[in-house]
Design an enzyme around this catalytic site. Structure first.
Site, short mmCIF file in Angstrom:
data_model
loop_
_atom_site.label_atom_id
_atom_site.label_comp_id
_atom_site.label_asym_id
_atom_site.label_seq_id
_atom_site.Cartn_x
_atom_site.Cartn_y
_atom_site.Cartn_z
N GLY A 1 0.82 -1.21 0.00
CA GLY A 1 0.00 0.00 0.00
C GLY A 1 0.85 1.26 0.00
O GLY A 1 2.04 1.25 0.33
N GLY B 1 0.48 5.63 1.02
CA GLY B 1 -0.32 6.66 1.68
C GLY B 1 0.29 8.03 1.47
O GLY B 1 1.28 8.19 0.75
N GLY B 2 -0.32 9.02 2.09
CA GLY B 2 0.15 10.38 1.93
C GLY B 2 1.47 10.65 2.60
O GLY B 2 2.14 11.63 2.27
N MET B 3 1.87 9.79 3.55
CA MET B 3 3.12 10.04 4.24
C MET B 3 4.02 8.81 4.31
O MET B 3 5.12 8.89 4.85
CB MET B 3 2.84 10.53 5.67
CG MET B 3 2.09 9.54 6.54
SD MET B 3 1.71 10.20 8.18
CE MET B 3 3.34 10.38 8.86
N ALA B 4 3.60 7.68 3.74
CA ALA B 4 4.40 6.47 3.88
C ALA B 4 4.00 5.44 2.84
O ALA B 4 2.94 5.50 2.23
CB ALA B 4 4.24 5.88 5.28
N VAL C 1 3.74 1.11 2.63
CA VAL C 1 3.60 -0.02 3.55
C VAL C 1 4.04 -1.31 2.85
O VAL C 1 3.66 -1.56 1.70
CB VAL C 1 2.15 -0.17 4.05
CG1 VAL C 1 2.06 -1.31 5.06
CG2 VAL C 1 1.68 1.13 4.69
N LYS D 1 5.78 0.23 7.84
CA LYS D 1 5.41 1.50 7.22
C LYS D 1 6.67 2.36 7.14
O LYS D 1 7.27 2.69 8.17
CB LYS D 1 4.32 2.20 8.02
CG LYS D 1 3.93 3.56 7.46
CD LYS D 1 2.68 4.12 8.13
CE LYS D 1 1.44 3.44 7.62
NZ LYS D 1 0.20 4.14 8.05
N ASP E 1 -6.63 12.18 13.24
CA ASP E 1 -6.82 11.87 11.82
C ASP E 1 -7.75 10.67 11.66
O ASP E 1 -7.47 9.76 10.87
CB ASP E 1 -5.47 11.60 11.16
CG ASP E 1 -5.53 11.74 9.64
OD1 ASP E 1 -6.48 12.37 9.14
OD2 ASP E 1 -4.64 11.23 8.96
#
Length: 643
Positions: free
Chosen positions: A19, A21-24, A26, A41, A135
Site C-alpha cells: 500500500g 499513503g500520503g506520508m508512507a 507499507v 510503514k 486523523d
C-alpha cells in the site's frame, strides 16, 4: 538493493509493497528474530528529512506502541535505518473502510453503529493515555475478514502535522477534521468524536457531509455550514441514528458527546434495539431583519422535534413546517450567514407559523391523552416485572399498553426492557405509557465446524459464513502451499455456538535460506558461513587445482529449507604418484617388451626396428608410474633367429 531484498534495522526483511499513503509506503515483511509476518510503514523522504517531524515521530511512535486494544492495530517497533524512518505493525488481512464504502455504498444502520462502537473502544484507550488521534477517517480504519475493525496510525497524525508544507498538510484530511482543528486550536477527545461522526455519516449515506474543490473550501464548510441530515441523503437512516451522528458533529465541542465511552454506550444501546435518549441536534437560524438585529437564535429541542424533514411529519403536523426545514438543510445554508434583505418578513412569518403549529400540537396532545392535563413524573419501571410495572404506573395515574416483546441478553424474560415516555420525565396525568417486555436472551443456535484445512482463505471464509461462524485468519510459514489453510483452531465436526470465532492459519509457503558460496573456503570458514540454520557433512578427494584443506565442491546450492544438510568435499591436494618396478628387457624383442611395459603404466618409445632386438633400455627398476622408457633396437640376425 531492491525492496524485496532489503533488511531494515538488521531484522525486518521486506517482501512486497502492499500500500501507499500520503506520508508512507507499507510493506509486508518478515521479522527474522521472532519469525513472524509484520507490516512495515516506511516514511516518505520529505518527512524523514524534517528535524521537527523526526523528534515528534519518535515521541508519538513510542506512545502508540503502548496502546493495547482489540480495536487498535498493534505497533511492535519503530526505528531509523540510514535516512529512513519506519514503524513495524501488526500485519492484517482485510480492507480499509473507505474502500468498503466505495464498493458497497451506504451500510446498514446497525452495522454503522457497530463500527462506530468499536472505533469508540479504540479511542477510549487512546484518550485515557492522553493521546488524541487527530486523523480519524475511513482510510485509517481496517475492516477484518470477520467484520470487526482496527484503527491505525495512532499518534502519527500529530507527528505529521508538525511538518508544515504548502500542500495544506497542516489541515489533516479536510473532509474529516473538526472545526477547532481547522482553526488551529488545542484539541481534545471531542475532536476525535467529531471526526468519528463524519465517518459514521459517510458509512450511513455513502458520501461525506462536506465536499469542495480543495482542502481549504472543505475545511471552511466544516466551520461554517450545517450538514444535510443523513436521512435526506439516505431515507434508510432512522431518526435515532441521525441524532447520534449529528450530535457528534456539533460545531461547539461542548454540545457533542464528551467521551468515547459515553458515545459507545449510546451506540451499543441503539444496535441492541433499545431506545436512546439523544436530544435533537442544535439548529441555528438567522434572526429576521428588525427582530433582534443580525444575531443568531437557537431553536429549542422541543421546537426542533416538531419540525422534521419532509416525509417524516407525524399526524397533526402541517406540510409547511417540514418543507421549510428540509429546504434550508438541502441548500447547505451557512448557519452564520445573515438573511438577505427582503426575506425578513418571510422568515418572521415562518417562525410565527411554526409557533402556531407547536401551540396547536400541544393543545391537540392535551385533549388526546385526556385527563386533567396536569404534568406528573413518569415512574422508571425498567427491569420491573410486568405486574410491578403496571402497579407503579397505574398508582401514578398512567394507563399501560405493550409493544412487541424483544430479546435482550441483559434483562430477564418477562421484565420491562424499555418504556415510552422514559422514566423520571414529566407526562400528562392519565396518558399512556408503552412498555416493551424482554423475551430473554436470543436462543443459542449451534452448528458444526466445517473442514477448512487445505482451502484458500476465501474458500475458508465462505464455508465458515455458510455455517454462521466467523473466521480469524493468521499467517505463518509452512510446508503447505502458499495461500492455503494448514491448521484450524476448532476440529472439523465439533459443535459450537453460531457466531463463534474460528481461528485458522494460512501458509505463506516454506521459508528458504540461500546457501552461500563455499568453493575455496577452509573447513572453518565454511562452517561459519553456513551458520546455525543449515547442517553439513564433510568428505575429501584429491585435486590438482584446489589447495589441500579447501572446499572443492558442495551440494545442494541455491535456496533451501532451514535444516537442510549441505554435503561438502574438501581437497587432499594432488594425488601422489605410484612407484612401479620396470623389468630389464635387453636382448629381448621390442615387440614383446613394449606391451609389457605399457601395461605397467609406462610410456614406451622404440628407437630402431619395432620388432628388433633390444640392445639398450633407458631405465629399469623402481620408477614413477607414467615414466617414459626408451628401447633401442637393432635388426635381427640369423643367430638371433636361431636363439
Amino acid at each position: 538493493m531492491p525492496d524485496g531484498q532489503r533488511v531494515l534495522g538488521g531484522r525486518y526483511l521486506l517482501k512486497d509493497k502492499v500500500g501507499n499513503g500520503g506520508m508512507a509506503s507499507v510493506y509486508r515483511a518478515q521479522d527474522q528474530v521472532l519469525d513472524r509476518t509484520v507490516a512495515v510503514k516506511i516514511m516518505l523522504p520529505q518527512y524523514a528529512g524534517d528535524a521537527t517531524f523526526a523528534a515528534r515521530f519518535k515521541q508519538e511512535a513510542q506512545a502508540a506502541a503502548g496502546l493495547q486494544s482489540p480495536y487498535i492495530v498493534g505497533v511492535y517497533d519503530w526505528g531509523k535505518d540510514g535516512d529512513t524512518y519506519y514503524i513495524v505493525m501488526e500485519y492484517l488481512r482485510g480492507t480499509d473502510l473507505k474502500s468498503g464504502v466505495r464498493s458497497h455504498g451506504a451500510l446498514d444502520p446497525k452495522k454503522v453503529a457497530q463500527i462506530g462502537s468499536q472505533i469508540c473502544g479504540a479511542l477510549s484507550v487512546a484518550h485515557k493515555h492522553e493521546i488524541i488521534h487527530r486523523d480519524i477517517k475511513p482510510q485509517n480504519i481496517m475492516v477484518l475478514p470477520d467484520g470487526n475493525i482496527k484503527v491505525m496510525d495512532f499518534g502519527i497524525a500529530r507527528a505529521k502535522n508538525s511538518h508544515l508544507t504548502q500542500d495544506n498538510n497542516v489541515l489533516g484530511t479536510a473532509h474529516y477534521v473538526s472545526p477547532e482543528q481547522t482553526r488551529g486550536q488545542d484539541l481534545g477527545a471531542t475532536s476525535d468524536i467529531y471526526s468519528l461522526g463524519v465517518v459514521m455519516y459517510e458509512c450511513a449515506t455513502g458520501r461525506v457531509p462536506f465536499d469542495g474543490d480543495d482542502a481549504i473550501s472543505v475545511a471552511l464548510k466544516q466551520v461554517n455550514e450545517l450538514p444535510i441530515p443523513p436521512s435526506q441523503v439516505n431515507p434508510g437512516v432512522d431518526p435515532a441514528l441521525e441524532r447520534i451522528i449529528l450530535k457528534c458533529m456539533e460545531k461547539d465541542p461542548a454540545n457533542r458527546f464528551q467521551t468515547a465511552d459515553e458515545l459507545r454506550q449510546v451506540l451499543n444501546a441503539y444496535a441492541a434495539g433499545r431506545a436512546v435518549d439523544v436530544a435533537e441536534p442544535t439548529r441555528v437560524i438567522a434572526a429576521p431583519m428588525g427582530v433582534g438585529g443580525a444575531e443568531t437564535r437557537v431553536m429549542s429541542d422541543a421546537t426542533q422535534a416538531m419540525v422534521r424533514p419532509a416525509g417524516t411529519a407525524g399526524p397533526g403536523s402541517t406540510a409547511a413546517g417540514p418543507r421549510v426545514a428540509a429546504s434550508a438543510s438541502s441548500r447547505g445554508q451557512n448557519s452564520y450567514d445573515e438573511p438577505k434583505k427582503g426575506n425578513g418578513a418571510k422568515i418572521a412569518a415562518i417562525v410565527i407559523g411554526a409557533i402556531v403549529v407547536i401551540a396547536a400540537a400541544v393543545f391537540f396532545a392535551s385533549n388526546l391523552f385526556g385527563g386533567s392535563g396536569e404534568m406528573v413524573i413518569v415512574p422508571n419501571v425498567i427491569d420491573y416485572t410486568q405486574e410491578e410495572a403496571e402497579d407503579a404506573l397505574e398508582n401514578a395515574g398512567f394507563n399501560v399498553e405493550y409493544g412487541k416483546a424483544v430479546n435482550d441478553d441483559e434483562v430477564e424474560e418477562g421484565r420491562v426492557v424499555d418504556q415510552t415516555p422514559d422514566g423520571n420525565k414529566e407526562a400528562p396525568e392519565g396518558s399512556t405509557v408503552t412498555l416493551t417486555l424482554s423475551k430473554g436472551p436470543v436462543p443459542v443456535k449451534e452448528t458444526e465446524v466445517p473442514n477448512i484445512t487445505g482451502k484458500t482463505a476465501d474458500e475458508a471464509e465462505a464455508l465458515l459464513t455458510a455455517a454462521n461462524l466467523k473466521g480469524q485468519a493468521h499467517e505463518e510459514s509452512n510446508e503447505a502451499e502458499a495461500g492455503t489453510v494448514f491448521k484450524q483452531g476448532k476440529n472439523t465436526g465439533e459443535v459450537v455456538e453460531e457466531g463463534t470465532v474460528i481461528e485458522y492459519w494460512v501458509s505463506t509457503g516454506p521459508d528458504t535460506i540461500d546457501v552461500p558460496n563455499l568453493t575455496g573456503k577452509t573447513k572453518e570458514q565454511a562452517i561459519e558461513a553456513l551458520g546455525d540454520k543449515l547442517s553439513y557433512t564433510f568428505s575429501s578427494d584429491y585435486s590438482a587445482t584446489v589447495p589441500a584443506g579447501s572446499v572443492i565442491s558442495y551440494e545442494p546450492g541455491g535456496s533451501v529449507k532451514p535444516g537442510t544438510t549441505i554435503k561438502i568435499v574438501l581437497s587432499q591436494g594432488p594425488e601422489p604418484v605410484a612407484k612401479v618396478n620396470a623389468p630389464n628387457f635387453v636382448n629381448d624383442s621390442a615387440s614383446h617388451a613394449k606391451p609389457q611395459l605399457e601395461s605397467l603404466g609406462f610410456k614406451v618409445v622404440v628407437n630402431g626396428p619395432a620388432d628388433g632386438i633390444i640392445v639398450s633400455q633407458s631405465a629399469s627398476g623402481s620408477l614413477d608410474k607414467g615414466t617414459t622408457i626408451t628401447l633401442t633396437t637393432q635388426a635381427r640376425t640369423d643367430a638371433n633367429t636361431e636363439d
